[in-house]
Design a protein around this motif. Structure first.
Motif, PDB file in Angstrom:
ATOM      1  N   PRO A 166       0.812  -1.232   0.000  1.00 31.64           N
ATOM      2  CA  PRO A 166       0.000   0.000   0.000  1.00 31.64           C
ATOM      3  C   PRO A 166       0.839   1.273   0.000  1.00 31.64           C
ATOM      4  CG  PRO A 166      -0.840  -1.572   1.612  1.00 31.64           C
ATOM      5  CD  PRO A 166       0.480  -2.119   1.130  1.00 31.64           C
ATOM      6  N   HIS A 167       2.041   1.211   0.549  1.00 34.69           N
ATOM      7  CA  HIS A 167       2.890   2.405   0.581  1.00 34.69           C
ATOM      8  C   HIS A 167       3.197   2.907  -0.830  1.00 34.69           C
ATOM      9  CE1 HIS A 167       6.015   5.247   1.492  1.00 34.69           C
ATOM     10  NE2 HIS A 167       6.967   4.488   0.969  1.00 34.69           N
ATOM     11  N   ALA A 168       3.299   1.996  -1.798  1.00 30.55           N
ATOM     12  CA  ALA A 168       3.621   2.403  -3.170  1.00 30.55           C
ATOM     13  C   ALA A 168       2.537   3.301  -3.745  1.00 30.55           C
ATOM     14  CB  ALA A 168       3.813   1.166  -4.054  1.00 30.55           C
ATOM     15  N   ARG A 169       1.288   3.005  -3.462  1.00 34.36           N
ATOM     16  CA  ARG A 169       0.187   3.819  -3.993  1.00 34.36           C
ATOM     17  C   ARG A 169       0.193   5.222  -3.386  1.00 34.36           C
ATOM     18  NH1 ARG A 169      -3.952   0.346  -6.364  1.00 34.36           N
ATOM     19  NH2 ARG A 169      -3.275  -1.817  -6.143  1.00 34.36           N
ATOM     20  N   GLU A 170       0.685   5.342  -2.168  1.00 36.81           N
ATOM     21  CA  GLU A 170       0.782   6.654  -1.522  1.00 36.81           C
ATOM     22  C   GLU A 170       2.034   7.399  -1.987  1.00 36.81           C
ATOM     23  OE1 GLU A 170       0.869   5.611   2.551  1.00 36.81           O
ATOM     24  OE2 GLU A 170      -1.197   4.854   2.596  1.00 36.81           O
ATOM     25  N   LEU A 171       3.089   6.658  -2.286  1.00 40.42           N
ATOM     26  CA  LEU A 171       4.377   7.261  -2.629  1.00 40.42           C
ATOM     27  C   LEU A 171       4.390   7.831  -4.048  1.00 40.42           C
ATOM     28  CD1 LEU A 171       7.393   7.709  -1.810  1.00 40.42           C
ATOM     29  CD2 LEU A 171       7.855   5.467  -2.850  1.00 40.42           C
ATOM     30  N   TYR A 172       3.902   7.054  -5.024  1.00 33.53           N
ATOM     31  CA  TYR A 172       3.942   7.489  -6.424  1.00 33.53           C
ATOM     32  C   TYR A 172       2.697   8.321  -6.737  1.00 33.53           C
ATOM     33  CZ  TYR A 172       7.522   3.870  -6.910  1.00 33.53           C
ATOM     34  OH  TYR A 172       8.650   3.105  -6.770  1.00 33.53           O
ATOM     35  N   VAL A 173       2.898   9.580  -7.086  1.00 30.37           N
ATOM     36  CA  VAL A 173       1.766  10.457  -7.385  1.00 30.37           C
ATOM     37  C   VAL A 173       0.975   9.908  -8.566  1.00 30.37           C
ATOM     38  CG1 VAL A 173       1.122  12.780  -8.153  1.00 30.37           C
ATOM     39  CG2 VAL A 173       2.924  12.485  -6.416  1.00 30.37           C
ATOM     40  N   ASP A 174       1.693   9.435  -9.600  1.00 30.09           N
ATOM     41  CA  ASP A 174       1.031   8.852 -10.773  1.00 30.09           C
ATOM     42  C   ASP A 174       1.193   7.337 -10.709  1.00 30.09           C
ATOM     43  OD1 ASP A 174      -0.224   8.386 -13.146  1.00 30.09           O
ATOM     44  OD2 ASP A 174       1.239   9.421 -14.402  1.00 30.09           O
ATOM     45  N   TRP A 175       0.579   6.733  -9.691  1.00 31.50           N
ATOM     46  CA  TRP A 175       0.716   5.282  -9.514  1.00 31.50           C
ATOM     47  C   TRP A 175       0.234   4.498 -10.734  1.00 31.50           C
ATOM     48  CZ3 TRP A 175      -2.416   0.992  -9.522  1.00 31.50           C
ATOM     49  CH2 TRP A 175      -1.848  -0.187  -9.050  1.00 31.50           C
ATOM     50  N   PRO A 176      -0.881   4.849 -11.398  1.00 36.35           N
ATOM     51  CA  PRO A 176      -1.309   4.061 -12.558  1.00 36.35           C
ATOM     52  C   PRO A 176      -0.248   3.975 -13.657  1.00 36.35           C
ATOM     53  CG  PRO A 176      -3.113   5.432 -11.812  1.00 36.35           C
ATOM     54  CD  PRO A 176      -1.897   5.869 -11.035  1.00 36.35           C
ATOM     55  N   ARG A 177       0.463   5.071 -13.912  1.00 37.03           N
ATOM     56  CA  ARG A 177       1.504   5.029 -14.948  1.00 37.03           C
ATOM     57  C   ARG A 177       2.679   4.170 -14.495  1.00 37.03           C
ATOM     58  NH1 ARG A 177       6.215   7.665 -16.170  1.00 37.03           N
ATOM     59  NH2 ARG A 177       6.007   9.112 -14.423  1.00 37.03           N
ATOM     60  N   VAL A 178       3.070   4.310 -13.229  1.00 38.90           N
ATOM     61  CA  VAL A 178       4.163   3.489 -12.708  1.00 38.90           C
ATOM     62  C   VAL A 178       3.790   2.007 -12.779  1.00 38.90           C
ATOM     63  CG1 VAL A 178       5.493   2.925 -10.627  1.00 38.90           C
ATOM     64  CG2 VAL A 178       5.044   5.326 -11.209  1.00 38.90           C
ATOM     65  N   ALA A 179       2.545   1.701 -12.417  1.00 36.18           N
ATOM     66  CA  ALA A 179       2.087   0.314 -12.460  1.00 36.18           C
ATOM     67  C   ALA A 179       2.092  -0.224 -13.892  1.00 36.18           C
ATOM     68  CB  ALA A 179       0.688   0.213 -11.857  1.00 36.18           C
ATOM     69  N   ALA A 180       1.618   0.582 -14.844  1.00 37.29           N
ATOM     70  CA  ALA A 180       1.582   0.146 -16.242  1.00 37.29           C
ATOM     71  C   ALA A 180       2.990  -0.110 -16.767  1.00 37.29           C
ATOM     72  CB  ALA A 180       0.865   1.186 -17.095  1.00 37.29           C
TER      73      ALA A 180
END
Length: 301
Positions: A166-180
């Motif tokens: 869960p920390h990753a979703r809070e850390l990366y402002v653009d989590w969807p792009r990082v995830a993709a």
């Protein structure tokens, strides 16, 4: 049971054709369509091959194509360099690249020393291996992103962190792009090593525990990290923009050194210096890699 990784040329061609609009391909007056993407006959025309031949490729009835045909298809599909390389890899895989070497990846002592040198000039740095395993990091990287040295061996992996912590979703402002991008980098690895059982286990585990990963994996996209920028919302120093560059250290082409930085004189540079002030000296020593497992990832904050 390991997840099925064998890349199919047919699957990749269908996915690439479906996401390319007629306008992007330079086809004018295409009109309204029931489904997105190019038609088979349009792609065949753009690539200069017969519709029957292309149909056989996309239906899996012809599993090989010449380099010239692959380049023509890549041009017609507007593929970037990473996508073009992936197309050639899955269409004409070499037997030596189908299964990675059995020995564990290790950092060269010079690479470990380089991580410390980079921290001295306020540069967080990671070394990633196959499957996005974290092979090494300096302490500034641990403070900025996550301290992988403190995690159990199966969790020292960038993809597990992005999708399961869960920390990753809070850390990366653009989590969807990082995830993709993360899923696409794993897909690139799968093209190189479709018979890697540990990568198959990782993909299967992420598919079970992350609906977002499952959806992204199905898109069949590939990505190779080069240069770019990410925005972070850090719990200690607030918002900052980090630039990155990727290098291949030593003689292992399956390792990537990621060096992070900031714009000189920016608020992000100031924030990173504040963070560096809390870092002990020296790289956190990652324990020797044990065998990977598919146990659910523990959360770290």
């Amino acid at each position: 049971m390991p997840h099925h990784l064998e890349p199919r040329l047919a699957d990749y061609l269908r996915a690439a054709r479906a996401r390319l609009s007629p306008e992007q391909a330079g086809i004018r007056g295409a009109g309204r369509r029931r489904v997105e993407g190019l038609r088979r006959e349009e792609l065949a025309m753009l690539a200069g091959v017969s519709v029957d031949y292309y149909t056989r490729l996309e239906q899996g009835r012809s599993r090989s194509a010449s380099p010239q045909v692959l380049d023509a298809l890549a041009d017609a599909l507007c593929l970037d360099e990473a996508e073009r390389a992936h197309l050639h890899t899955i269409a004409r895989p070499g037997p030596a690249r189908r299964r990675p070497a059995s020995r564990r990846q290790r950092l060269h002592p010079a690479t470990r020393a380089l991580l410390d040198d980079l921290e001295a000039v306020i540069r967080p740095a990671f070394v990633l291996g196959r499957r996005l395993d974290v092979l090494g990091q300096n302490r500034l990287a641990a403070l900025l992103v996550a301290d992988f040295a403190e995690m159990p061996a199966p969790e020292r992996n960038q993809a597990r962190f992005v999708f399961l912590d869960p920390h990753a979703r809070e850390l990366y402002v653009d989590w969807p792009r990082v995830a993709a991008d993360t899923a696409a980098m794993l897909r690139m690895d799968a093209g190189r090593y479709p018979e890697d059982p540990e990568l198959g286990q990782l993909v299967g585990h992420l598919s079970i525990h992350s609906p977002e990963f499952r959806s992204l994996w199905a898109r069949n996209r590939v990505h190779e990290r080069g240069t770019g920028a990410k925005q972070y919302h850090h719990p200690v120093v607030g918002d900052l923009t980090i630039t990155y560059q990727a290098f291949t250290p030593g003689d292992d082409p399956d390792q990537t050194l990621l060096v992070y930085g900031t714009e000189p004189g920016s608020s992000s540079a100031h924030a990173l210096r504040l963070l560096a002030g809390t870092a002990p000296t020296g790289s956190p020593d990652l324990p020797r890699n044990e065998r990977h497992s598919t146990a659910p990832a523990k959360r770290h904050r």
